[in-house]
Each structure stands twice: as structure tokens, then as C-alpha cells.
Design an enzyme around this catalytic site. Structure first.
Site, PDB file in Angstrom:
ATOM      1  CG  ASN A 125      -1.708   1.251   1.399  1.00 44.68           C
ATOM      2  OD1 ASN A 125      -1.755   2.080   0.490  1.00 44.68           O
ATOM      3  ND2 ASN A 125      -2.350   1.406   2.557  1.00 44.68           N
ATOM      4  CE  LYS A 166      -0.025   3.072   4.858  1.00 45.57           C
ATOM      5  NZ  LYS A 166       0.100   3.109   6.314  1.00 45.57           N
ATOM      6  CG  HIS A 191      -5.717   1.913   5.328  1.00 47.85           C
ATOM      7  ND1 HIS A 191      -5.244   2.799   6.262  1.00 47.85           N
ATOM      8  CD2 HIS A 191      -4.734   1.003   5.109  1.00 47.85           C
ATOM      9  CE1 HIS A 191      -4.018   2.437   6.603  1.00 47.85           C
ATOM     10  NE2 HIS A 191      -3.680   1.352   5.919  1.00 47.85           N
ATOM     11  CD  GLU A 236      -2.630   5.327   6.925  1.00 47.50           C
ATOM     12  OE1 GLU A 236      -2.631   5.377   5.682  1.00 47.50           O
ATOM     13  OE2 GLU A 236      -1.700   4.795   7.573  1.00 47.50           O
ATOM     14  CD  GLU A 240      -3.351  -2.614   7.232  1.00 48.78           C
ATOM     15  OE1 GLU A 240      -2.291  -2.902   6.676  1.00 48.78           O
ATOM     16  OE2 GLU A 240      -3.910  -1.511   7.082  1.00 48.78           O
ATOM     17  N   GLY A 300       2.983   1.854  10.847  1.00 48.26           N
ATOM     18  CA  GLY A 300       3.960   2.933  10.744  1.00 48.26           C
ATOM     19  C   GLY A 300       4.741   3.202  12.021  1.00 48.26           C
ATOM     20  CB  SER A 320       5.583  -2.395  11.773  1.00 49.12           C
ATOM     21  OG  SER A 320       5.241  -1.068  12.130  1.00 49.12           O
TER      22      SER A 320
HETATM   23  P1  13P Z   1       3.275   0.130   7.599  1.00 55.36           P
HETATM   24  O1  13P Z   1       3.727  -1.160   6.925  1.00 55.36           O
HETATM   25  O2  13P Z   1       3.998   1.324   7.141  1.00 55.36           O
HETATM   26  O3  13P Z   1       3.214  -0.050   9.074  1.00 55.36           O
HETATM   27  O4  13P Z   1       1.742   0.372   7.119  1.00 55.36           O
HETATM   28  C1  13P Z   1       0.829  -0.662   7.179  1.00 55.36           C
HETATM   29  C2  13P Z   1      -0.404  -0.282   6.446  1.00 55.36           C
HETATM   30  O5  13P Z   1      -1.114   0.629   6.852  1.00 55.36           O
HETATM   31  C3  13P Z   1      -0.707  -0.993   5.205  1.00 55.36           C
HETATM   32  O6  13P Z   1      -1.977  -0.693   4.739  1.00 55.36           O
END
Ligand code: 13P
Length: 249
Positions: free
Chosen positions: A9, A11, A104, A106, A173, A179, A212
Site C-alpha cells: 500500500n 499510500k 483502511h 487512515e 491491521e 507505521g 510494520s
Molecule cells: P506500515 O507497513 O507502514 O506499518 O503500514 C501498514 C499499512 O497501513 C498498510 O496498509
């Protein structure tokens, strides 16, 4: 048989020229660390910003890797309309896009997505033959107060109303692991994913772990029996690192 899907992803990262550079390097690294049994038993998916979709649908087929796909990071529930900033399923279908992330954390946290809008987006994707990746997961506070299970079960109950479980991927997740470098222990992710599977009518849904994931923890994560893949944020931006994740041993 449950499909293994290793997904990135991106982002809100990578311009078109940066995306082109990534895909000029990624295939070489894929070959370099390929597992012994060079049989490709896994699907590779990279969910990119909308501005890269059209370009990559010409760049990626030229790589000639049958299991490598490009996906979107969201999809609206209407076919068209006055929805500034949104993209519809027919727009993705015209580009040959077959996967889209939906719900997601976010999107839920920063853009006000609710279980109701997530459910509508899931159904709209499926109506157009797109496989949605539904993201669920608990916050740090919910984990600390032992609400992980009840929260995830309530997300699943609301998000999956009238959703076809034969065309679905779920990503577990935990928000606190996204992150932060604070990966959920592999056996704990396995446990929660087992609980999620127990709530489904189709036990063969691919269920990924996300949060992560890196090249140095992928092998342990993928050794867990309930985990069918990963959804990778930061570590999917680097072609060598993401290739090693795809090539988990
Ligand atoms: P990270 O791998 O940067 O922790 O992000 C995970 C994520 O949100 C994937 O959709």
C-alpha cells in the site's frame, strides 16, 4: 485453497516518475532473492495513488509477470455523481484494475469513513468484479482495555452485511502497529486472524496481516498457519526491500 496475496500500500507516496523507477528495479530484485522452489505460489499486488494507475497498467504488463497486479486504495459506492475527489468502480474497471483497498484505518481516522460507507464501498467494488481488501483493526487503547475481539467482531458484522465472501480479502491491521515499527507478535496476529476467520461464512477468504511488516520479520509472519499474506505500507516503497518481502521463505 486459500490464496496467498502479498500486497503493498503505497499510500500517498510516489509520483509517476518515481513509480516508473520503482518498477524498473523491482523485477530484478524479485529474481535475485526468489525462493528455492521457484514456483510462484503467491499473488503480488501494489496499491498505488490514483495518478499512477493508468501509467502502471501499461508499465506492469510489459514486465511479463503473470502474478503481479496493480490496485487502487479506495473506491466510491456510486457509479458517478457529485462526489468531489472520489473515484468510481467503473473508472477503475476501465483501467483493468481488479483490486481496491477499502476501509483502511487512515480513511476511517482522517476522512470520516464509517462502517456504513465501508460496507457500501465493498458492495460497489464487488458489483464491478473488483476484489476489495477490507481493513479492520483495533487502536492501542482498545487493545489495552481488552476490546480487541469485540471491536473487530463489530467491524466485521457491520462491514460485511450483504458482502460476497467469495470475492473478498481481509487485512487485519492493528492501528498501533501501523507505521510505528511496533509489529504485532506473529503468533498474536495469527490468533486474531483465526478469530476473524471463525466469524466468516467462507473460511477460505484470504486474510492478511498489516502493520510494520519488514523484510526481517516477513518469514516469521508468513510461517503462521492462519496468515495468508501481508499488506505492507512503508516497506513496499523500496524495490529491493519489497521484493524480499514478496520472496518470503
Ligand atoms: P506500515 O507497513 O507502514 O506499518 O503500514 C501498514 C499499512 O497501513 C498498510 O496498509
Amino acid at each position: 485453497m486459500r490464496k496467498i496475496v502479498i500486497a503493498g500500500n503505497w499510500k500517498m507516496y510516489k509520483t509517476q516518475s518515481e513509480a516508473k523507477t520503482f518498477f524498473s528495479e523491482f523485477p530484478t530484485h524479485l529474481k535475485a532473492t526468489a525462493p528455492q522452489a521457484a514456483v510462484f505460489d503467491r499473488q503480488i499486488l501494489i496499491c498505488v495513488p490514483y495518478t499512477n494507475l493508468s501509467l502502471l497498467q501499461t508499465v506492469v504488463p510489459a514486465i511479463g509477470h503473470a502474478n503481479l497486479h496493480i490496485g487502487a486504495q479506495n473506491v466510491h459506492w456510486s457509479e458517478n455523481g457529485a462526489f468531489t475527489g472520489e473515484i468510481s468502480a467503473p473508472m477503475l474497471v476501465e483501467l483493468g484494475i481488479k483490486y481496491a483497498i477499502v476501509g483502511h484505518s487512515e480513511r476511517r481516522q482522517f476522512f470520516g469513513e464509517t462502517d456504513e460507507t465501508v460496507n457500501k464501498r465493498l458492495k460497489a467494488a464487488q458489483a464491478y468484479g473488483i476484489t476489495p481488501i477490507l481493513c479492520v483493526g483495533e487502536s492501542k487503547q482498545q487493545r489495552d482495555t481488552n476490546e480487541t475481539e469485540s471491536w473487530i467482531f463489530s467491524q466485521l458484522a457491520a462491514d460485511l452485511v450483504d458482502v460476497d465472501q467469495n470475492n473478498l480479502i481481509i487485512a487485519y491491521e492493528p492501528i498501533w502497529a501501523i507505521g510505528t515499527g511496533d509489529t504485532c507478535a506473529a503468533n498474536e496476529a495469527n490468533r486474531v486472524i483465526g478469530l476473524i476467520r471463525g466469524r466468516l461464512t467462507n473460511p477460505n477468504v484470504t486474510i492478511q496481516y498489516g502493520g510494520s511488516v519488514k523484510s526481517d520479520n516477513i518469514d516469521e509472519i508468513m510461517s503462521q498457519p492462519e496468515i495468508d499474506g501481508v499488506l505492507v505500507g512503508g516497506a513496499s516503497l523500496d524495490p529491493a526491500g519489497f521484493a524480499r518481502i514478496v520472496n518470503y521463505h
